[in-house]
Design a protein around this motif. Structure first.
Motif, mmCIF file in Angstrom:
data_model
loop_
_atom_site.group_PDB
_atom_site.id
_atom_site.type_symbol
_atom_site.label_atom_id
_atom_site.label_comp_id
_atom_site.label_asym_id
_atom_site.label_seq_id
_atom_site.Cartn_x
_atom_site.Cartn_y
_atom_site.Cartn_z
ATOM 1 N N ILE A 22 0.865 -1.184 0.000
ATOM 2 C CA ILE A 22 0.000 0.000 0.000
ATOM 3 C C ILE A 22 0.896 1.226 0.000
ATOM 4 O O ILE A 22 1.754 1.381 0.876
ATOM 5 C CB ILE A 22 -0.927 0.000 1.233
ATOM 6 C CG1 ILE A 22 -1.846 -1.220 1.201
ATOM 7 C CG2 ILE A 22 -1.747 1.291 1.291
ATOM 8 C CD1 ILE A 22 -2.582 -1.495 2.503
ATOM 9 N N HIS B 283 -17.642 2.358 1.416
ATOM 10 C CA HIS B 283 -16.270 1.929 1.706
ATOM 11 C C HIS B 283 -16.116 0.419 1.584
ATOM 12 O O HIS B 283 -15.067 -0.075 1.182
ATOM 13 C CB HIS B 283 -15.874 2.389 3.109
ATOM 14 C CG HIS B 283 -15.598 3.863 3.200
ATOM 15 N ND1 HIS B 283 -14.682 4.506 2.396
ATOM 16 C CD2 HIS B 283 -16.128 4.828 3.995
ATOM 17 C CE1 HIS B 283 -14.654 5.790 2.683
ATOM 18 N NE2 HIS B 283 -15.520 6.011 3.649
ATOM 19 N N SER C 281 -13.364 -1.249 -0.739
ATOM 20 C CA SER C 281 -12.387 -2.144 -0.126
ATOM 21 C C SER C 281 -12.389 -3.504 -0.810
ATOM 22 O O SER C 281 -11.332 -4.137 -0.969
ATOM 23 C CB SER C 281 -12.666 -2.295 1.370
ATOM 24 O OG SER C 281 -12.446 -1.077 2.051
ATOM 25 N N VAL D 89 -10.340 -3.111 -3.904
ATOM 26 C CA VAL D 89 -8.931 -2.945 -3.562
ATOM 27 C C VAL D 89 -8.312 -4.277 -3.165
ATOM 28 O O VAL D 89 -7.223 -4.649 -3.622
ATOM 29 C CB VAL D 89 -8.784 -1.907 -2.434
ATOM 30 C CG1 VAL D 89 -7.390 -1.975 -1.803
ATOM 31 C CG2 VAL D 89 -9.055 -0.506 -2.966
ATOM 32 N N LEU D 90 -9.001 -5.019 -2.308
ATOM 33 C CA LEU D 90 -8.475 -6.316 -1.866
ATOM 34 C C LEU D 90 -8.375 -7.290 -3.030
ATOM 35 O O LEU D 90 -7.447 -8.105 -3.091
ATOM 36 C CB LEU D 90 -9.362 -6.882 -0.757
ATOM 37 C CG LEU D 90 -9.332 -6.088 0.563
ATOM 38 C CD1 LEU D 90 -10.382 -6.623 1.522
ATOM 39 C CD2 LEU D 90 -7.952 -6.124 1.198
ATOM 40 N N TRP E 3 -7.297 -0.823 4.953
ATOM 41 C CA TRP E 3 -6.779 -1.773 3.961
ATOM 42 C C TRP E 3 -5.592 -2.545 4.517
ATOM 43 O O TRP E 3 -5.448 -3.736 4.265
ATOM 44 C CB TRP E 3 -6.372 -1.034 2.692
ATOM 45 C CG TRP E 3 -7.529 -0.400 1.981
ATOM 46 C CD1 TRP E 3 -8.864 -0.697 2.152
ATOM 47 C CD2 TRP E 3 -7.479 0.646 1.011
ATOM 48 N NE1 TRP E 3 -9.635 0.106 1.343
ATOM 49 C CE2 TRP E 3 -8.812 0.933 0.636
ATOM 50 C CE3 TRP E 3 -6.441 1.362 0.429
ATOM 51 C CZ2 TRP E 3 -9.118 1.911 -0.304
ATOM 52 C CZ3 TRP E 3 -6.747 2.338 -0.505
ATOM 53 C CH2 TRP E 3 -8.073 2.601 -0.868
ATOM 54 N N THR F 119 -6.956 -5.191 6.930
ATOM 55 C CA THR F 119 -7.670 -6.283 6.270
ATOM 56 C C THR F 119 -6.737 -7.159 5.453
ATOM 57 O O THR F 119 -6.875 -8.384 5.431
ATOM 58 C CB THR F 119 -8.769 -5.717 5.353
ATOM 59 O OG1 THR F 119 -9.603 -4.837 6.122
ATOM 60 C CG2 THR F 119 -9.624 -6.829 4.774
ATOM 61 N N SER F 120 -5.784 -6.532 4.777
ATOM 62 C CA SER F 120 -4.908 -7.281 3.857
ATOM 63 C C SER F 120 -3.640 -7.805 4.506
ATOM 64 O O SER F 120 -3.042 -8.782 4.030
ATOM 65 C CB SER F 120 -4.518 -6.387 2.679
ATOM 66 O OG SER F 120 -3.644 -5.344 3.103
#
Length: 234
Positions: free
Chosen positions: A53, A108, A112, A115-116, A146, A149-150
Motif C-alpha cells: 500500500i 467503503h 475495499s 482494492v483487496l 486496507w 484487512t490485507s
C-alpha cells in the motif's frame, strides 16, 4: 447541456488535456536531476510480485507516475470520479498505471472489496490519503483499514523539487519547473502494525502516526532540495 459542459465532458478534449499534462510531467522528469532514496525494499517486494500500500499527499501528485517502480510491478491508484480526479486517472493510465475511480456515494465496503481483489492479483494500491477534497494533510483512515484487512505493508512516498511553485488549490499542489531542476523521490516504510481488532482509539493513534510519517518524509525531501518547510494555512 450547454456548450461549455459539452466541451468539458468530451472524450476527445479530456484525452487531449490528459496528454498535455502527461507531457508536462515527462518534461519535468526528463529535465530534472533526480535522487531516488529509500527504494531498496520496495523494489525488492515489487520484483517478488508482493503488493504493498503506497500512501502520498495530494500536494505531491504531480510526479506520482514515477513514485512506484512500474518496470518491476503493477500499481492501481484510487482516484475520484469527479472531473479533476478523473483527469488524474487518465494521466496515470498514460504511464501504465491502473486506476479505480471512487464516486462520492461509493460505500467503503464496496471500494475495499475492489482494492483487496487487486492486491490478491499481486497489484499494489496507491492513494493520496488526504484526497480528493482535503482537508490538506489530514490523513484518512482508509489506508489503515486496507492494511488491517490485507496485512500488506505500507510505504509512504513523496517527492520535492528545488524550483517550483504551489498552485492556488486546496492542496497547494507543487508544480515543478520543467527545466534545469533538482529533485528527490523519497520512499520510507511505515512500520506500525494495525491490529485486526483495533479499537477506535488505536485507529486514531495509528492515523496520527501515519500522518506524521508522511509529514516527516515530505519535510525531509523539501530540506534536501532547499524548499521552505510546509506550514498549515491560517
Amino acid at each position: 447541456m450547454n456548450i461549455r459542459k459539452k466541451i468539458a465532458d468530451s472524450e476527445a478534449v479530456l484525452n487531449w488535456a490528459a496528454r498535455r499534462i502527461a507531457g508536462y510531467i515527462r518534461m519535468v522528469h526528463r529535465n530534472t536531476r533526480w535522487q531516488r532514496i529509500g527504494y531498496d525494499e520496495l523494489d525488492r517486494l515489487a520484483d517478488q510480485g508482493e503488493p504493498v500500500i503506497v500512501v502520498l499527499w495530494h500536494q505531491r501528485l504531480a510526479q506520482s507516475p514515477y513514485f512506484f517502480p512500474l518496470g518491476k510491478g503493477s500499481i492501481c491508484s484510487i482516484t475520484s470520479s469527479a472531473r479533476a480526479g478523473s483527469m488524474v486517472g487518465r494521466v496515470q493510465q498514460l504511464f501504465g498505471m491502473d486506476t479505480i475511480a471512487m464516486a462520492s456515494k461509493t460505500r467503503h465496503v464496496a471500494l475495499s472489496r475492489q482494492v483487496l481483489g487487486k492486491m490478491k492479483q499481486g497489484i499494489s494500491i496507491g492513494i493520496a490519503a488526504d484526497g480528493p477534497r482535503g482537508p490538506e494533510r489530514v490523513l484518512s483512515t482508509v489506508p489503515l483499514v486496507w492494511a488491517r484487512t490485507s496485512g500488506k505493508r505500507v510505504f509512504g512516498i513523496t517527492y520535492s523539487a528545488k524550483h517550483g511553485s504551489e498552485a492556488g488549490t486546496w492542496d497547494r499542489l507543487l508544480m515543478p519547473r520543467p527545466w534545469r531542476n533538482e529533485g528527490v523521490f523519497l520512499c520510507r516504510e511505515w512500520t506500525e502494525t494495525v491490529p485486526r481488532k483495533a479499537s477506535e482509539d488505536q485507529i486514531e493513534a495509528l492515523r496520527q502516526s501515519l500522518e506524521q510519517h508522511m509529514n516527516d518524509i515530505t519535510a525531509e525531501a523539501d530540506r534536501m532540495v532547499g524548499r521552505a518547510p510546509w506550514a498549515p494555512k491560517g
